[in-house]
Design a protein around this motif. Structure first.
Motif, PDB file in Angstrom:
ATOM      1  N   VAL A 131       0.821  -1.206   0.000  1.00 41.56           N
ATOM      2  CA  VAL A 131       0.000   0.000   0.000  1.00 41.56           C
ATOM      3  C   VAL A 131       0.855   1.257   0.000  1.00 41.56           C
ATOM      4  O   VAL A 131       0.405   2.338  -0.340  1.00 41.56           O
ATOM      5  CB  VAL A 131      -0.945   0.022   1.214  1.00 41.56           C
ATOM      6  N   ILE A 132       2.149   1.107   0.424  1.00 41.90           N
ATOM      7  CA  ILE A 132       3.019   2.290   0.419  1.00 41.90           C
ATOM      8  C   ILE A 132       4.332   1.881  -0.231  1.00 41.90           C
ATOM      9  O   ILE A 132       4.939   0.890   0.153  1.00 41.90           O
ATOM     10  CB  ILE A 132       3.338   2.773   1.849  1.00 41.90           C
ATOM     11  N   ASP A 157      -1.158   3.532  -2.142  1.00 38.28           N
ATOM     12  CA  ASP A 157      -2.117   2.987  -3.114  1.00 38.28           C
ATOM     13  C   ASP A 157      -3.057   2.036  -2.369  1.00 38.28           C
ATOM     14  O   ASP A 157      -2.813   0.844  -2.266  1.00 38.28           O
ATOM     15  CB  ASP A 157      -1.379   2.258  -4.233  1.00 38.28           C
ATOM     16  N   ASN A 158      -4.108   2.624  -1.794  1.00 34.41           N
ATOM     17  CA  ASN A 158      -5.040   1.846  -0.971  1.00 34.41           C
ATOM     18  C   ASN A 158      -6.463   2.168  -1.387  1.00 34.41           C
ATOM     19  O   ASN A 158      -7.169   2.930  -0.701  1.00 34.41           O
ATOM     20  CB  ASN A 158      -4.807   2.167   0.513  1.00 34.41           C
ATOM     21  N   PRO A 159      -6.904   1.599  -2.546  1.00 35.92           N
ATOM     22  CA  PRO A 159      -8.245   1.947  -3.063  1.00 35.92           C
ATOM     23  C   PRO A 159      -9.330   1.591  -2.047  1.00 35.92           C
ATOM     24  O   PRO A 159      -9.104   0.715  -1.209  1.00 35.92           O
ATOM     25  CB  PRO A 159      -8.385   1.106  -4.338  1.00 35.92           C
ATOM     26  N   PRO A 160     -10.540   2.207  -2.076  1.00 34.90           N
ATOM     27  CA  PRO A 160     -10.917   3.169  -3.122  1.00 34.90           C
ATOM     28  C   PRO A 160     -10.530   4.619  -2.824  1.00 34.90           C
ATOM     29  O   PRO A 160     -10.469   5.424  -3.722  1.00 34.90           O
ATOM     30  CB  PRO A 160     -12.446   3.029  -3.161  1.00 34.90           C
ATOM     31  N   VAL A 166      -1.363   1.369   5.862  1.00 33.45           N
ATOM     32  CA  VAL A 166      -0.919   2.627   5.249  1.00 33.45           C
ATOM     33  C   VAL A 166      -0.108   3.424   6.265  1.00 33.45           C
ATOM     34  O   VAL A 166       0.979   3.925   5.972  1.00 33.45           O
ATOM     35  CB  VAL A 166      -2.135   3.440   4.753  1.00 33.45           C
ATOM     36  N   ARG A 167      -0.601   3.484   7.491  1.00 36.43           N
ATOM     37  CA  ARG A 167       0.104   4.248   8.518  1.00 36.43           C
ATOM     38  C   ARG A 167       1.507   3.653   8.768  1.00 36.43           C
ATOM     39  O   ARG A 167       2.510   4.362   8.802  1.00 36.43           O
ATOM     40  CB  ARG A 167      -0.697   4.253   9.825  1.00 36.43           C
ATOM     41  N   GLU A 168       1.539   2.344   8.879  1.00 37.81           N
ATOM     42  CA  GLU A 168       2.819   1.661   9.138  1.00 37.81           C
ATOM     43  C   GLU A 168       3.785   1.897   7.968  1.00 37.81           C
ATOM     44  O   GLU A 168       4.945   2.242   8.160  1.00 37.81           O
ATOM     45  CB  GLU A 168       2.550   0.168   9.285  1.00 37.81           C
ATOM     46  N   GLY A 171      -4.440   6.620  -7.627  1.00 39.94           N
ATOM     47  CA  GLY A 171      -5.907   6.492  -7.657  1.00 39.94           C
ATOM     48  C   GLY A 171      -6.608   7.836  -7.640  1.00 39.94           C
ATOM     49  O   GLY A 171      -6.050   8.850  -8.041  1.00 39.94           O
ATOM     50  N   ARG A 172      -7.835   7.829  -7.114  1.00 39.95           N
ATOM     51  CA  ARG A 172      -8.715   8.971  -7.302  1.00 39.95           C
ATOM     52  C   ARG A 172      -8.479  10.113  -6.331  1.00 39.95           C
ATOM     53  O   ARG A 172      -8.987  11.215  -6.535  1.00 39.95           O
ATOM     54  CB  ARG A 172     -10.165   8.531  -7.224  1.00 39.95           C
ATOM     55  N   THR A 173      -7.742   9.816  -5.224  1.00 36.10           N
ATOM     56  CA  THR A 173      -7.654  10.912  -4.247  1.00 36.10           C
ATOM     57  C   THR A 173      -6.464  10.743  -3.303  1.00 36.10           C
ATOM     58  O   THR A 173      -6.027   9.631  -3.037  1.00 36.10           O
ATOM     59  CB  THR A 173      -8.948  11.006  -3.410  1.00 36.10           C
ATOM     60  N   PHE A 174      -6.010  11.850  -2.777  1.00 29.97           N
ATOM     61  CA  PHE A 174      -5.074  11.855  -1.653  1.00 29.97           C
ATOM     62  C   PHE A 174      -5.828  11.228  -0.478  1.00 29.97           C
ATOM     63  O   PHE A 174      -7.047  11.012  -0.540  1.00 29.97           O
ATOM     64  CB  PHE A 174      -4.662  13.305  -1.354  1.00 29.97           C
ATOM     65  N   PHE A 175      -5.116  10.904   0.591  1.00 29.19           N
ATOM     66  CA  PHE A 175      -5.767  10.239   1.732  1.00 29.19           C
ATOM     67  C   PHE A 175      -7.110  10.926   2.074  1.00 29.19           C
ATOM     68  O   PHE A 175      -7.143  12.134   2.310  1.00 29.19           O
ATOM     69  CB  PHE A 175      -4.863  10.310   2.966  1.00 29.19           C
ATOM     70  N   ALA A 176      -8.190  10.126   2.117  1.00 22.79           N
ATOM     71  CA  ALA A 176      -9.517  10.714   2.392  1.00 22.79           C
ATOM     72  C   ALA A 176      -9.857  10.592   3.866  1.00 22.79           C
ATOM     73  O   ALA A 176     -11.006  10.726   4.258  1.00 22.79           O
ATOM     74  CB  ALA A 176     -10.579  10.024   1.563  1.00 22.79           C
TER      75      ALA A 176
END
Ligand code: T1G
Length: 700
Positions: free
Chosen positions: A3-4, A18-21, A29-31, A55-60
């Motif tokens: 994911v990172i 990269d952790n869809p959606p 992701v944090r780790e 993907g579609r967005t920065f961290f939501a």
């Protein structure tokens, strides 16, 4: 899946998530963020770091699915502090919606570049919490206290163009393919300057004294009535003004934990996920065909027809409105233009956009002109005979494959469908007034409604920004069927002892936007009166409603005539207790031999809300709603049920269904007009289960 990951371009490290959606900041992701940022910071080949998302967005935001579970390290504050403490400059590359923890990560970076179309925000308050990773401390420092306070308490999404003006974003780029290069370029430029830490910015506390915060509290009091989190947000920003960063972060953490422990947070998270479940329909999949909707016909250019039409025009869809008389058609289109022009006054639209929107409207007096419409919705008078006449005409003129929809609020769609040669193309689309404002849309799946028609309607609801909940055919579908029980309880509460204003105050204090009797006056008492006339006195509890019917017979139809249950001063909508009504109630109770005994507010609320729950459980058991959470969505989005209580079914779960069953049996003993306790509640209570369990076990 990783994911990172990190790459190095020149002497700049690029850490990509990269952790869809939506790149939620899950534990992985944090780790990964901590691991990669620390590794790049220690790498001599690296001078600066860029953090970006695929993907579609920065961290939501934080991963909401982790809430309510044991916390997993690293926490988001740990991640944020690791990034901010880095000795090499860190640049965030923002696109999509950098929200909540996502914006907090961006604020812990030393610089921010954003794609011009991006939005940022701290919407935690919508989930009953507050930014818990430094947002209440850093955003006031970089964006200004006033801007941050408004953003945190409203939870609104903010264009990065606005955030750039505040100084919270350093650079904007027009196109997506420019974002990463611009971030790398800025990182390179900042190598000599080094990190600029938001946490180091000081705030002039003298400018923001208690009077400033109290004035802000007063300005949001009406909007935040009943909510717990907004006040905690304000306290957290006060801490940012009055304390050094380390102390402020501790205060934020304490306030965050208080919010997390409050039942409102679980209720609001329930609503968040419930709204995203509604489009999961048995038998409908991504493979189900959809019909193309390019042009919509609306029968009836009255308030409802005009409001419905606006939803489609707003979504870029061509609309043709049909009326029988030219003046009615002209009037309808004039009302629509007036609605749009009001948005110009409030700055939401320009006159150019109004003209663009109005250009999507055409009008006609002839049914034949609807022959090229892909969807036709009737919003005519609520009489079955009239609906059937309209559908017979539609059956004659509509092209093959056109969807034919009724906006009826409770009539039988199966009966309407049977009056056409194409029942598979018929569906209910029940909008709520004002139709261009209310988010709820009840999509009524009739017995013969084809799957592709239903799938099209579900997608179309999203396209016109409605929350589309699928209901089965029954009198009043989901919301109005439940509302009839709620209305009965409020009426019987009055004749058996409470003043109308006491019943209204009890439900208002519970969190409803207005009391049921004020609402009845606003809707018009004559609607209920005509409905009761049509079903006949043997088919409803006359004791409960005769007092209201006497008011209608005395000409007191409600707010629209300046008198109903309440009196209204000329030009005022404020309800005033009425001596006339009090006299009618007194006479009626004597005629019925009722010794009026007022109940406490809590008892009134219990009866009104559990009447909703009991009927909701019957609707659920009959399969007229797919989920208990759908019922919560209907009631919060169509009837003003306070979202911070999660909707009637979630609220019942919070009371415990065994307690609910006991209370319902008590009410029935008191008054047999309550009918029966829904067998589904009895069953779930006996099994020690909740409506949430029911939904999990029957997941569509
Ligand atoms: N966590 C987990 N899942 C999420 C999620 C989140 N934050 N946001 C969205 N999803 C899922 C959603 O359930 C759906 O799943 C799918 O993504 C698409 O969402 C410490 C603690 C980002 C504007 O409140 O506002 O950070 O149904 O249908 O309409 O301070 O999602 O497909 O299985 O809504 O394009 C703060 C919440 C968290 C943002 C996209 N962040 N999300 O809207 O798609 S609290 C938020 C949204 C926090 C820190 C605190 C919207 C969106 P599925 P969607 P969309």
């Amino acid at each position: 899946m990783t994911v990172i990951s990190s790459t190095i371009e020149g002497r700049i490290a690029i850490v990509t998530a990269d952790n869809p959606p939506v790149n939620a900041l899950s534990q992985a992701v944090r780790e990964g963020l901590v691991r990669e940022v620390q590794a790049m910071a220690a790498d001599d080949a690296v001078d600066a770091i860029v953090i970006a998302c695929a993907g579609r967005t920065f961290f939501a935001g934080a991963d909401i699915t982790e809430f309510g579970k044991p916390p997993m390290n690293p926490s988001l504050p740990d991640v944020v502090e690791t990034i901010e403490a880095t000795e090499k400059p860190v640049v965030a590359a923002l696109h999509g919606t950098a929200l909540g923890g996502g914006l907090e990560v961006a604020l812990s970076c030393h610089y921010r570049v954003a794609l011009k179309s991006a939005k940022v925000g701290l919407p935690e308050v919508m989930l009953g919490i507050l930014p818990g990773a430094g947002g209440t401390q850093r955003f006031p420092r970089i964006a200004g206290v006033e801007n941050a306070l408004d953003a945190i308490v409203s939870g609104r999404h903010i264009s990065v163009v606005e955030a750039h003006k505040w100084g919270a974003v350093d650079q904007l780029v027009e196109d997506a393919d420019q974002l990463l290069p611009a971030a790398i370029k800025l990182a390179t430029e900042k190598v000599s300057e080094g990190p600029r830490r938001t946490g180091d910015i000081s705030i002039d506390s003298g400018k923001y004294d208690p009077a400033f915060f109290n004035a802000f509290r007063a300005s949001v009091a009406k909007k935040t009535r009943g909510y717990f989190a907004p006040e905690q947000c304000i306290k957290a920003v006060e801490a940012a003004v009055n304390m050094p960063l380390a102390e402020g972060l501790k205060a934020e953490r304490r306030l965050f934990m208080e919010c997390m422990g409050n039942p409102q947070s679980a209720a609001l998270r329930h609503m968040f996920f419930a709204e995203r479940q509604v489009s999961r329909i048995p038998g409908i999949t991504k493979e189900t065909p959809r019909r193309d909707i390019k042009k919509v016909g609306i029968i009836g250019a009255g308030t409802m027809g005009g409001g419905i039409a606006m939803n489609f025009a707003n979504a870029g869809i061509e609309v043709m409105m049909l009326e029988l008389q030219q003046d009615a058609l002209d009037r309808g289109l004039k009302v629509v233009r007036g609605n749009y022009e009001r948005s110009v006054k409030s700055g939401r639209l320009t006159m150019g956009q109004v003209d663009e929107l109005m250009a999507r409207f055409t009008g006609t007096l002839s049914y034949d002109a609807l022959s090229d419409c892909d969807l036709i919705i009737e919003a005519v008078f609520e009489k079955m005979e009239i609906k059937k006449q309209v559908f017979a005409e539609l059956d004659r003129v509509a092209k093959k494959g056109a969807i034919l929809a009724s906006n009826t609020s409770y009539l039988d769609i199966d009966e309407i469908a049977a009056s056409t040669s194409r029942p598979e193309d018929v569906i209910g689309l029940h909008f709520f007034s004002p139709a261009n404002v209310m988010r709820l849309l009840e999509i009524v799946r009739a017995e013969k409604t084809a799957d592709d028609v239903l799938a099209t309607a579900v997608d179309l609801a999203k396209k016109i920004k409605k929350v589309g909940v699928v209901a089965g055919v029954c009198h009043g579908f989901i919301g109005n069927r439940m509302l009839s029980k709620y209305g009965w309880v409020s009426a019987i509460s009055v004749i058996s002892g409470n003043k109308p204003e006491e019943v209204d105050a009890a439900l208002f204090d519970f969190g409803m936007p207005m009391g049921p009797l004020t609402m009845a006056d606003m809707a018009g008492l004559d609607i209920g009166y005509m409905n009761r006339q049509s079903i006949g006195r043997d088919n409803y509890d006359t004791r409960a409603f005769d007092w209201q019917d006497k008011l209608v017979e005395a000409g007191r139809k409600g707010l629209k005539v300046g008198a109903g249950i309440y009196d209204y001063d000329e030009g005022s909508r404020a309800p005033k207790p009425s001596a006339f009504t009090e006299n009618i109630i007194d006479e009626e109770s004597k005629r019925l031999g009722i010794t009026r005994t007022p109940k406490a507010a809590g008892d009134i609320v219990e009866r009104a809300i559990l009447a909703l729950v009991n009927e909701g459980a019957k609707i659920l058991a009959e399969g007229k709603a797919y989920r208990a959470s759908d019922i919560d969505v209907v009631y919060a989005n169509g009837y003003g049920f306070p979202p911070f209580r999660g909707g009637p079914m979630h609220y019942a779960d919070s009371l415990g269904l065994d307690a609910v069953v006991k209370k319902l049996h008590g009410f029935i003993k008191e008054d047999s007009n309550w009918g029966t306790v829904a067998p589904l509640i009895e069953k779930l209570a006996a099994e020690g289960k909740t409506f949430a369990d029911f939904d999990r076990e029957n997941a569509a």
